[in-house]
Design a protein around this motif. Structure first.
Motif, PDB file in Angstrom:
ATOM      1  N   MET A 269       0.822  -1.203   0.000  1.00 42.72           N
ATOM      2  CA  MET A 269       0.000   0.000   0.000  1.00 42.72           C
ATOM      3  C   MET A 269       0.859   1.258   0.000  1.00 42.72           C
ATOM      4  SD  MET A 269      -3.165  -0.902  -0.167  1.00 42.72           S
ATOM      5  CE  MET A 269      -3.980   0.608   0.343  1.00 42.72           C
ATOM      6  N   ARG A 270       1.958   1.242   0.757  1.00 43.23           N
ATOM      7  CA  ARG A 270       2.848   2.400   0.789  1.00 43.23           C
ATOM      8  C   ARG A 270       3.532   2.607  -0.557  1.00 43.23           C
ATOM      9  NH1 ARG A 270       5.328   0.215   6.444  1.00 43.23           N
ATOM     10  NH2 ARG A 270       3.654   0.966   7.831  1.00 43.23           N
ATOM     11  N   LYS A 271       3.931   1.498  -1.179  1.00 44.16           N
ATOM     12  CA  LYS A 271       4.564   1.587  -2.490  1.00 44.16           C
ATOM     13  C   LYS A 271       3.598   2.148  -3.523  1.00 44.16           C
ATOM     14  CE  LYS A 271       7.193  -1.179  -5.804  1.00 44.16           C
ATOM     15  NZ  LYS A 271       7.707  -2.546  -6.119  1.00 44.16           N
ATOM     16  N   LYS A 272       2.354   1.704  -3.463  1.00 41.91           N
ATOM     17  CA  LYS A 272       1.348   2.200  -4.386  1.00 41.91           C
ATOM     18  C   LYS A 272       1.078   3.680  -4.158  1.00 41.91           C
ATOM     19  CE  LYS A 272      -3.308   1.182  -6.054  1.00 41.91           C
ATOM     20  NZ  LYS A 272      -4.497   0.284  -5.894  1.00 41.91           N
ATOM     21  N   GLN A 273       1.072   4.077  -2.891  1.00 41.06           N
ATOM     22  CA  GLN A 273       0.853   5.478  -2.561  1.00 41.06           C
ATOM     23  C   GLN A 273       2.007   6.337  -3.054  1.00 41.06           C
ATOM     24  OE1 GLN A 273      -1.981   6.592  -1.199  1.00 41.06           O
ATOM     25  NE2 GLN A 273      -1.253   8.680  -1.468  1.00 41.06           N
ATOM     26  N   GLU A 274       3.230   5.830  -2.946  1.00 41.42           N
ATOM     27  CA  GLU A 274       4.398   6.569  -3.450  1.00 41.42           C
ATOM     28  C   GLU A 274       4.326   6.728  -4.960  1.00 41.42           C
ATOM     29  OE1 GLU A 274       7.730   4.376  -2.099  1.00 41.42           O
ATOM     30  OE2 GLU A 274       7.529   5.011   0.012  1.00 41.42           O
ATOM     31  N   GLU A 275       3.901   5.682  -5.674  1.00 41.10           N
ATOM     32  CA  GLU A 275       3.774   5.754  -7.132  1.00 41.10           C
ATOM     33  C   GLU A 275       2.711   6.769  -7.542  1.00 41.10           C
ATOM     34  OE1 GLU A 275       2.932   1.816  -8.399  1.00 41.10           O
ATOM     35  OE2 GLU A 275       4.995   1.086  -8.101  1.00 41.10           O
ATOM     36  N   LEU A 276       1.589   6.789  -6.809  1.00 41.65           N
ATOM     37  CA  LEU A 276       0.542   7.757  -7.107  1.00 41.65           C
ATOM     38  C   LEU A 276       1.020   9.176  -6.845  1.00 41.65           C
ATOM     39  CD1 LEU A 276      -2.591   5.930  -5.615  1.00 41.65           C
ATOM     40  CD2 LEU A 276      -2.044   6.267  -8.026  1.00 41.65           C
ATOM     41  N   SER A 277       1.773   9.358  -5.767  1.00 42.57           N
ATOM     42  CA  SER A 277       2.298  10.685  -5.448  1.00 42.57           C
ATOM     43  C   SER A 277       3.286  11.141  -6.518  1.00 42.57           C
ATOM     44  CB  SER A 277       2.972  10.663  -4.066  1.00 42.57           C
ATOM     45  OG  SER A 277       2.054  10.319  -3.060  1.00 42.57           O
ATOM     46  N   ARG A 278       4.119  10.207  -7.000  1.00 42.33           N
ATOM     47  CA  ARG A 278       5.090  10.535  -8.041  1.00 42.33           C
ATOM     48  C   ARG A 278       4.384  10.874  -9.351  1.00 42.33           C
ATOM     49  NH1 ARG A 278       8.135   6.801  -6.958  1.00 42.33           N
ATOM     50  NH2 ARG A 278       7.328   5.183  -8.373  1.00 42.33           N
ATOM     51  N   MET A 279       3.352  10.123  -9.701  1.00 38.77           N
ATOM     52  CA  MET A 279       2.586  10.399 -10.919  1.00 38.77           C
ATOM     53  C   MET A 279       1.878  11.742 -10.817  1.00 38.77           C
ATOM     54  SD  MET A 279       0.956   6.618 -11.630  1.00 38.77           S
ATOM     55  CE  MET A 279      -0.086   7.252 -12.939  1.00 38.77           C
ATOM     56  N   ARG A 280       1.366  12.064  -9.635  1.00 35.73           N
ATOM     57  CA  ARG A 280       0.691  13.341  -9.443  1.00 35.73           C
ATOM     58  C   ARG A 280       1.676  14.492  -9.564  1.00 35.73           C
ATOM     59  NH1 ARG A 280      -1.056  12.338  -4.858  1.00 35.73           N
ATOM     60  NH2 ARG A 280      -2.997  11.329  -5.491  1.00 35.73           N
ATOM     61  N   ALA A 281       2.874  14.284  -9.013  1.00 36.23           N
ATOM     62  CA  ALA A 281       3.889  15.341  -9.098  1.00 36.23           C
ATOM     63  C   ALA A 281       4.315  15.560 -10.548  1.00 36.23           C
ATOM     64  CB  ALA A 281       5.093  14.979  -8.232  1.00 36.23           C
ATOM     65  N   ASN A 282       4.484  14.478 -11.314  1.00 35.02           N
ATOM     66  CA  ASN A 282       4.860  14.605 -12.734  1.00 35.02           C
ATOM     67  C   ASN A 282       3.772  15.314 -13.531  1.00 35.02           C
ATOM     68  OD1 ASN A 282       7.255  13.262 -12.216  1.00 35.02           O
ATOM     69  ND2 ASN A 282       6.434  11.244 -12.777  1.00 35.02           N
ATOM     70  N   TRP A 283       2.529  14.960 -13.234  1.00 34.10           N
ATOM     71  CA  TRP A 283       1.403  15.583 -13.946  1.00 34.10           C
ATOM     72  C   TRP A 283       1.333  17.073 -13.664  1.00 34.10           C
ATOM     73  CZ3 TRP A 283      -3.231  17.775 -12.108  1.00 34.10           C
ATOM     74  CH2 TRP A 283      -4.183  18.033 -13.097  1.00 34.10           C
ATOM     75  N   GLN A 284       1.533  17.449 -12.379  1.00 35.28           N
ATOM     76  CA  GLN A 284       1.517  18.852 -12.024  1.00 35.28           C
ATOM     77  C   GLN A 284       2.683  19.600 -12.661  1.00 35.28           C
ATOM     78  OE1 GLN A 284       1.452  18.881  -7.753  1.00 35.28           O
ATOM     79  NE2 GLN A 284      -0.754  18.441  -7.635  1.00 35.28           N
ATOM     80  N   GLY A 285       3.853  18.916 -12.787  1.00 31.09           N
ATOM     81  CA  GLY A 285       5.015  19.558 -13.429  1.00 31.09           C
ATOM     82  C   GLY A 285       4.753  19.811 -14.894  1.00 31.09           C
ATOM     83  N   LYS A 286       4.110  18.888 -15.602  1.00 31.37           N
ATOM     84  CA  LYS A 286       3.781  19.080 -17.012  1.00 31.37           C
ATOM     85  C   LYS A 286       2.783  20.186 -17.209  1.00 31.37           C
ATOM     86  CE  LYS A 286       4.722  14.320 -18.437  1.00 31.37           C
ATOM     87  NZ  LYS A 286       4.137  13.070 -19.014  1.00 31.37           N
ATOM     88  N   ARG A 287       1.829  20.315 -16.295  1.00 34.49           N
ATOM     89  CA  ARG A 287       0.834  21.383 -16.402  1.00 34.49           C
ATOM     90  C   ARG A 287       1.499  22.741 -16.282  1.00 34.49           C
ATOM     91  NH1 ARG A 287      -4.554  20.366 -15.189  1.00 34.49           N
ATOM     92  NH2 ARG A 287      -4.757  22.631 -15.507  1.00 34.49           N
ATOM     93  N   GLN A 288       2.474  22.826 -15.369  1.00 35.07           N
ATOM     94  CA  GLN A 288       3.165  24.100 -15.196  1.00 35.07           C
ATOM     95  C   GLN A 288       4.004  24.448 -16.422  1.00 35.07           C
ATOM     96  OE1 GLN A 288       5.360  23.748 -11.554  1.00 35.07           O
ATOM     97  NE2 GLN A 288       3.530  23.905 -10.238  1.00 35.07           N
ATOM     98  N   GLU A 289       4.627  23.417 -17.051  1.00 32.76           N
ATOM     99  CA  GLU A 289       5.419  23.651 -18.256  1.00 32.76           C
ATOM    100  C   GLU A 289       4.540  24.135 -19.403  1.00 32.76           C
ATOM    101  OE1 GLU A 289       7.470  20.100 -19.094  1.00 32.76           O
ATOM    102  OE2 GLU A 289       8.869  20.257 -17.385  1.00 32.76           O
ATOM    103  N   GLU A 290       3.354  23.575 -19.517  1.00 32.27           N
ATOM    104  CA  GLU A 290       2.436  23.985 -20.586  1.00 32.27           C
ATOM    105  C   GLU A 290       1.978  25.419 -20.432  1.00 32.27           C
ATOM    106  OE1 GLU A 290      -0.686  21.188 -20.465  1.00 32.27           O
ATOM    107  OE2 GLU A 290       0.494  19.527 -21.317  1.00 32.27           O
ATOM    108  N   ARG A 291       1.908  25.890 -19.214  1.00 33.05           N
ATOM    109  CA  ARG A 291       1.523  27.262 -18.978  1.00 33.05           C
ATOM    110  C   ARG A 291       2.655  28.230 -19.344  1.00 33.05           C
ATOM    111  NH1 ARG A 291      -1.425  26.721 -13.059  1.00 33.05           N
ATOM    112  NH2 ARG A 291      -3.144  25.373 -13.757  1.00 33.05           N
TER     113      ARG A 291
END
Length: 201
Positions: free
Chosen positions: A179-201
């Protein structure tokens, strides 16, 4: 109209005494029902031991403890008892044998060493890497089984201790790690998604 000395006494108390039964008049419990274990009809202690009763010493043998500890335990669990003034003029408590035996069956077993398939609270905390509150929460949710035993110690006598099933604890550890590993992967995916959104802006 009834006068103050002619009120009907329709309530019966210990020993058959007649009492006034009216709102606002409150009697102590021992006046109505008698003291615990005493005879209600006469308000006196019993003289003969009941057929269903055993002494505190006999109850202690069944429970595997001292007579004083047995009296405390049986009183706490509201086991039926009767006070009897024996022929030697010594007051003794007689406890309901069947209730004592049922209580003994429900009590935690006595052990002299830690069972092999069980681990202590400290070991469970170390394996799971959580706090005591989390440990109790897992037990309340049925994710972990708490096993209570009475540990025999020559210095302090019998003590109630909690243990946990080792295999079950390791299984829960693997589940928590996943569960912790899955949570870390979700957090990493969320961080990458937020980084791409900022780059697009």
């Amino acid at each position: 109209m009834l006068g103050p000395n002619k009120l009907p006494r329709t309530l019966r108390g210990v020993g058959g005494i007649k009492l006034i039964d009216m709102p606002g008049v409150i009697y102590p419990p021992e006046v109505l029902t008698g003291k615990g274990g005493w005879g209600r009809r006469r308000g006196h202690v019993f003289r003969e031991a009941p057929e269903w009763g055993i002494t505190s010493a006999g109850a202690a043998q069944i429970l595997g403890c001292t007579a004083s500890a047995a009296r405390c335990t049986l009183s706490r669990h509201r086991v039926k008892c009767r006070k009897v003034l024996d022929a030697d003029n010594i007051m003794r408590l007689y406890w309901h044998r069947e209730q004592v035996e049922d209580l003994a069956k429900r009590r935690a077993p006595v052990v002299e060493a830690q069972p092999k398939k069980l681990i202590s609270v400290q070991e469970a905390l170390k394996i799971l890497g959580v706090s005591r509150s989390s440990l109790h929460r897992y037990c309340s949710k049925g994710m972990l089984t708490e096993v209570k035993v009475r540990y025999s110690s020559s210095a302090r006598g019998l003590r109630l201790k909690s243990y946990y099933i080792k295999s079950e604890t390791i299984k829960l550890q693997r589940h928590l790690q996943a569960m912790r590993k899955k949570q870390e992967e979700l957090s990493r995916m969320r961080a990458n998604w937020q980084g791409k959104r900022q780059e697009e802006r």
